[in-house]
Design an enzyme around this catalytic site. Structure first.
Site, PDB file in Angstrom:
ATOM      1  N   SER A  70      16.107  -2.366  36.911  1.00  0.00           N
ATOM      2  CA  SER A  70      15.363  -1.379  36.136  1.00  0.00           C
ATOM      3  C   SER A  70      13.875  -1.544  36.395  1.00  0.00           C
ATOM      4  CB  SER A  70      15.668  -1.556  34.649  1.00  0.00           C
ATOM      5  OG  SER A  70      14.729  -0.873  33.847  1.00  0.00           O
TER       6      SER A  70
ATOM      7  N   LYS B  81      17.814  -5.983  33.098  1.00  0.00           N
ATOM      8  CA  LYS B  81      18.907  -5.031  33.305  1.00  0.00           C
ATOM      9  C   LYS B  81      19.404  -5.051  34.749  1.00  0.00           C
ATOM     10  CE  LYS B  81      19.059  -1.006  31.526  1.00  0.00           C
ATOM     11  NZ  LYS B  81      18.710   0.430  31.368  1.00  0.00           N
TER      12      LYS B  81
ATOM     13  N   ASN C 125      21.498  -2.265  36.498  1.00  0.00           N
ATOM     14  CA  ASN C 125      22.117  -0.964  36.290  1.00  0.00           C
ATOM     15  C   ASN C 125      23.293  -0.719  37.242  1.00  0.00           C
ATOM     16  OD1 ASN C 125      20.221  -0.254  34.302  1.00  0.00           O
ATOM     17  ND2 ASN C 125      18.762   0.424  35.857  1.00  0.00           N
TER      18      ASN C 125
ATOM     19  N   ARG D 222      40.407  41.653  53.522  1.00  0.00           N
ATOM     20  CA  ARG D 222      39.319  40.692  53.768  1.00  0.00           C
ATOM     21  C   ARG D 222      38.228  40.905  52.749  1.00  0.00           C
ATOM     22  NH1 ARG D 222      38.332  41.749  58.698  1.00  0.00           N
ATOM     23  NH2 ARG D 222      39.792  40.173  59.442  1.00  0.00           N
TER      24      ARG D 222
END
Length: 347
Positions: free
Chosen positions: A267, A273, A275, A306
């Protein structure tokens, strides 16, 4: 290509099979093989078919001119044929694309691209299944708490968890094989899809063309997009399955849960952290693919013989679905390679 695509979703191997050069090369190959197949049934002179094959093998294309033609005509084929005919002897020019229509060339070219992509995706699925098997051998005896409806339930082993993921991956592989068997088929119908332009030899030419291209033989499917959409559904399902793995792993790596750990993914504001970036990417790709699948299925609503609108819709959505699946498989393989499972004390 954007930084987002090159950093988070990079897949150069798949991009090379999806890009404009690959598509144009597949159209040119279709045209050469169509001439050969038509010659084998006596619809095109052998000399003209040989001239077409020789010339197209060395074709050099002006992409700017083709882009201008695409903008004018809505499809690239008329401008491409003009360029290819310029390199042919005059006596052979009328036999290039003989009896065919733009949709035959574009649909078959797209199928030729998919015929290279599907085995590559299957190989990646096999790698992921093998990796999960290896993790089960390494960590499978560890116990952890199962969760149902986001609540602690009963103890299981990590092997139970990993085997559940592996079964999903193997199911995706089986589904992709089944869908590809029908979808990877030659397209040859002529202007209105009934092969009348091939002077009674359309079925035989289509069968020979399929053989030359390594594709399945099938009736013309100009207005029948079920098989192609079914293949798209399997690819979106693959992305969804990877999204399920990503969701589980992200939940397992929550700080207060601690059932799994991923190396990397820091982070900018909180150094403590780690992540679950790659797990989150899998969830994003799954949701993106699910949205595109809903749009792709609108192409089933195909007016008469088509539909320009439904057909163009496929060009916008199906390549994105393919790329989500391919990129997701690469991300999942990296994620599983960085995954570990701390021992749990669950009493």
């Amino acid at each position: 290509m954007s930084l987002l695509n090159t950093a988070l979703f990079a897949d150069p191997e798949l991009d090379a099979l999806l890009d404009d050069n690959a598509h144009l090369a597949a159209i040119v190959h279709f045209e050469a093989m169509l001439a050969s197949a038509s010659a084998s049934e006596g619809l095109v002179p052998d000399q003209a078919a040989r001239a077409i094959s020789d010339s197209l093998a060395n074709a050099r294309l002006d992409t700017a001119a083709l882009a201008a033609g695409l903008a004018k005509d809505g499809v690239v084929v008329p401008a491409l044929l003009k360029a290819l005919r310029a390199g042919l002897p005059e006596a052979s020019r009328s036999y290039l694309h003989y009896g065919a229509t733009s949709q035959d060339a574009i649909d078959t070219a797209w199928v030729l691209q998919l015929a290279q992509i599907v085995p590559m995706l299957q190989l990646r699925l096999g790698h992921i299944s093998s990796t999960l098997d290896g993790l089960a051998v390494q960590f499978g005896r560890q116990r952890l708490m199962a969760h149902t409806r986001m609540q602690a339930a009963l103890p299981i082993t990590l092997a139970d968890k990993l085997l559940g993921w592996q079964r999903i991956i193997d199911e995706c592989s089986s589904g992709l094989t089944f869908a590809a068997k029908r979808a990877l088929a030659v397209q040859l119908g002529g202007p209105v899809g009934n092969r009348a332009s091939f002077e009674g030899k359309g079925d035989a030419i289509a069968a020979r063309l399929a053989e030359l291209l390594g594709l399945a033989d099938a009736p013309a499917w100009h207005g029948n997009r079920v098989a192609l959409c079914r293949l798209g559904a399997e690819l979106a399902g693959l992305s969804g399955a990877l999204g399920k793995l990503g969701t589980d792993i992200a939940l397992m790596t929550q700080s207060e849960v601690g059932q799994a750990a991923i190396s990397g993914g820091g982070s900018s504001a909180m150094a403590h952290k780690n992540n679950p970036v790659e797990a989150e990417i899998l969830v994003s790709l799954a949701r993106h693919s699910a949205g595109n699948l809903g749009t792709l299925y609108q192409a089933l609503v195909h007016e008469n013989e088509r539909s320009g609108a439904a057909w163009t819709l496929e060009w916008l959505t199906l390549p994105a679905i393919v790329r989500d699946a391919g990129s997701g498989l690469l991300v999942a393989q990296r994620l599983l390679g960085r995954l570990s499972f701390p021992a749990q004390d669950i009493g």
